[in-house]
Design a protein around this motif. Structure first.
Motif, short mmCIF file in Angstrom:
data_model
loop_
_atom_site.label_atom_id
_atom_site.label_comp_id
_atom_site.label_asym_id
_atom_site.label_seq_id
_atom_site.Cartn_x
_atom_site.Cartn_y
_atom_site.Cartn_z
N ASN A 158 0.83 -1.22 0.00
CA ASN A 158 0.00 0.00 0.00
C ASN A 158 0.86 1.27 0.00
O ASN A 158 0.38 2.35 0.31
N VAL A 159 2.14 1.13 -0.37
CA VAL A 159 3.06 2.27 -0.32
C VAL A 159 3.00 3.07 -1.62
O VAL A 159 2.99 2.51 -2.72
N THR A 160 2.95 4.38 -1.47
CA THR A 160 3.08 5.31 -2.58
C THR A 160 4.25 6.23 -2.29
O THR A 160 4.45 6.66 -1.15
N ILE A 161 5.05 6.53 -3.30
CA ILE A 161 6.21 7.41 -3.13
C ILE A 161 5.82 8.83 -3.52
O ILE A 161 5.19 9.06 -4.55
N ALA A 162 6.20 9.79 -2.69
CA ALA A 162 5.95 11.20 -2.98
C ALA A 162 7.27 11.94 -3.07
O ALA A 162 8.21 11.66 -2.31
N PHE A 163 7.35 12.88 -3.98
CA PHE A 163 8.53 13.74 -4.13
C PHE A 163 8.14 15.17 -3.80
O PHE A 163 7.10 15.65 -4.29
N PRO A 164 8.95 15.87 -3.01
CA PRO A 164 8.58 17.24 -2.61
C PRO A 164 8.67 18.26 -3.74
O PRO A 164 8.11 19.34 -3.62
N ASP B 16 9.97 18.74 -8.32
CA ASP B 16 10.38 18.09 -9.56
C ASP B 16 11.82 17.61 -9.52
O ASP B 16 12.17 16.60 -10.15
N GLY B 17 12.67 18.34 -8.78
CA GLY B 17 14.07 17.95 -8.68
C GLY B 17 14.24 16.58 -8.06
O GLY B 17 15.02 15.75 -8.55
N ALA B 18 13.49 16.32 -6.98
CA ALA B 18 13.56 15.01 -6.34
C ALA B 18 13.01 13.92 -7.26
O ALA B 18 13.54 12.80 -7.31
N TRP B 19 11.96 14.24 -8.01
CA TRP B 19 11.40 13.27 -8.96
C TRP B 19 12.42 12.91 -10.03
O TRP B 19 12.63 11.74 -10.35
N PHE C 134 15.21 10.58 -8.47
CA PHE C 134 14.96 9.26 -7.89
C PHE C 134 13.88 8.42 -8.57
O PHE C 134 13.77 7.23 -8.28
N HIS C 135 13.07 8.97 -9.46
CA HIS C 135 11.89 8.23 -9.89
C HIS C 135 12.23 6.95 -10.65
O HIS C 135 11.50 5.96 -10.57
N LYS C 136 13.35 6.92 -11.36
CA LYS C 136 13.69 5.72 -12.12
C LYS C 136 14.03 4.54 -11.22
O LYS C 136 13.92 3.38 -11.64
N GLN C 137 14.46 4.82 -9.98
CA GLN C 137 14.78 3.75 -9.04
C GLN C 137 13.55 3.28 -8.27
O GLN C 137 13.63 2.29 -7.53
N LEU C 138 12.43 3.98 -8.44
CA LEU C 138 11.23 3.69 -7.65
C LEU C 138 10.01 3.51 -8.54
O LEU C 138 8.88 3.72 -8.10
N MET D 39 3.21 7.04 -7.70
CA MET D 39 3.98 8.24 -7.36
C MET D 39 3.10 9.48 -7.25
O MET D 39 2.07 9.59 -7.91
N ILE D 40 3.57 10.38 -6.40
CA ILE D 40 2.96 11.69 -6.22
C ILE D 40 4.08 12.71 -6.35
O ILE D 40 5.18 12.51 -5.81
N VAL D 41 3.81 13.79 -7.06
CA VAL D 41 4.78 14.88 -7.17
C VAL D 41 4.16 16.14 -6.59
O VAL D 41 3.06 16.54 -6.99
#
Length: 319
Positions: free
Chosen positions: A176-182, A184-187, A190-194, A199-201
């Protein structure tokens, strides 16, 4: 196929990094700890001594550094520049957190890029008998900083994300895990590894005189949302993200950063007993041990949990 013989590595370390160095050495019989006497003259300048220096001739050597403040950098740089000259086979500098540049914005004439200065200093580390120094850094803050290093060193850029992935698999609600990035830079980082997670941006938008965090894309409703970034300073952005995610129905919110910098004990605002409101708490806050002073400060403080880089560092020393 014959198994590759492990490289025997002599690992030196600064005072702050002793605990992490011992964990690294525990990962492999091929890593032996070596010591430096970190002393000072009466005038405060370093009086350093590399113990048993003759024993490392012809051997592979590494140094585990922690540039936690300008006051400790000079003495470590002095040792780092001395070690390759001791007729060693190779030299590796492990600097888990490259600290300079995290606040810098080159916006007008006169701004000084101290991250570039630090990279230039490290690029001048003397060559060992085996050639240029290898420099291992985890999740460098500004991606362009990797290009600041000169051709006389070999930067190796690692990430702490595999540690997060291992931890997420152990959660009771892992499905039930969703990844959020604070932002666009964090997205981008890291997004290719997750990519196998929803995802949420988030993004900061200006409303009048204020900058407000908004959800740019994605839906947190009913999910265990884990905010992912490379580092945290005051934590203000993470808290604002947590508030907006909770307001949009997130079941609970956790956070992961590779580098828990937390100047001026800013980690205290995340401790459960001091959280302003229960709905503003983080279920989990994962950091690595790249910043040793923070690790000592947050010991046994919920919701913090340290994911050690020791195994990853031990592997990097075999490259």
């Amino acid at each position: 196929m014959a198994m590759r013989t492990k490289k025997q590595v002599n690992l030196f370390y600064c005072s702050e990094s002793e605990e992490l160095a011992r964990k690294v050495a525990d990962q492999s019989d091929a890593i032996q700890l070596r010591t430096i006497s970190w002393r000072n003259f009466d005038d405060g300048f370093p009086n350093l001594f590399i113990n048993n220096a003759h024993d490392i001739r012809g051997q592979h050597v590494a140094f585990l550094a922690s540039f936690s403040s300008p006051g400790v950098i000079f003495e470590q740089i002095s040792a780092i520049f001395a070690l390759p000259k001791l007729f060693i086979a190779s030299f590796t500098l492990v600097l888990p957190f490259f600290p300079t540049g995290s606040f810098e914005r080159m916006e007008e004439e006169g701004d000084v890029a101290t991250a570039f200065t630090m990279a230039r200093i490290l690029s001048m580390i003397p060559k060992s008998r085996g050639g240029p120094t290898s420099i291992v850094i985890y999740d460098i803050h500004a991606l362009q900083e990797r290009f600041y290093f000169g051709d006389d060193v070999l930067p190796c850029f690692e990430t702490g994300i595999p540690l997060l992935l291992q931890r997420l698999r152990k959660l009771p609600d892992a499905d039930n895990v969703t990844i959020a990035f604070p932002d666009d830079g964090a997205w981008k980082r890291f997004h290719k590894q997750l990519m196998h997670f929803p995802m949420i941006v988030c993004a900061k938008v200006r409303e009048g005189d204020k900058r407000i965090v908004r959800i740019k894309e994605g839906n947190p409703a009913g999910r265990h949302v884990v905010i992912v970034d490379d580092l945290v300073q005051s934590g203000g952005t993470l808290i604002e993200c947590q508030k907006v995610l909770t307001a949009h129905g997130a079941g609970k919110v956790s956070a992961y950063v590779t580098h828990g910098v937390f100047p001026k004990r800013s980690w205290e605002r995340f401790v459960h007993i001091k959280a302003e409101r229960s709905d503003h708490r983080f279920a989990n806050f994962w950091i690595t041990d790249s910043c040793p002073l923070t690790v000592k400060a947050i010991a046994n403080e919920a919701p913090f949990e340290v994911l050690s880089l020791a195994g990853s560092i031990a592997d990097a020393l075999q490259v």
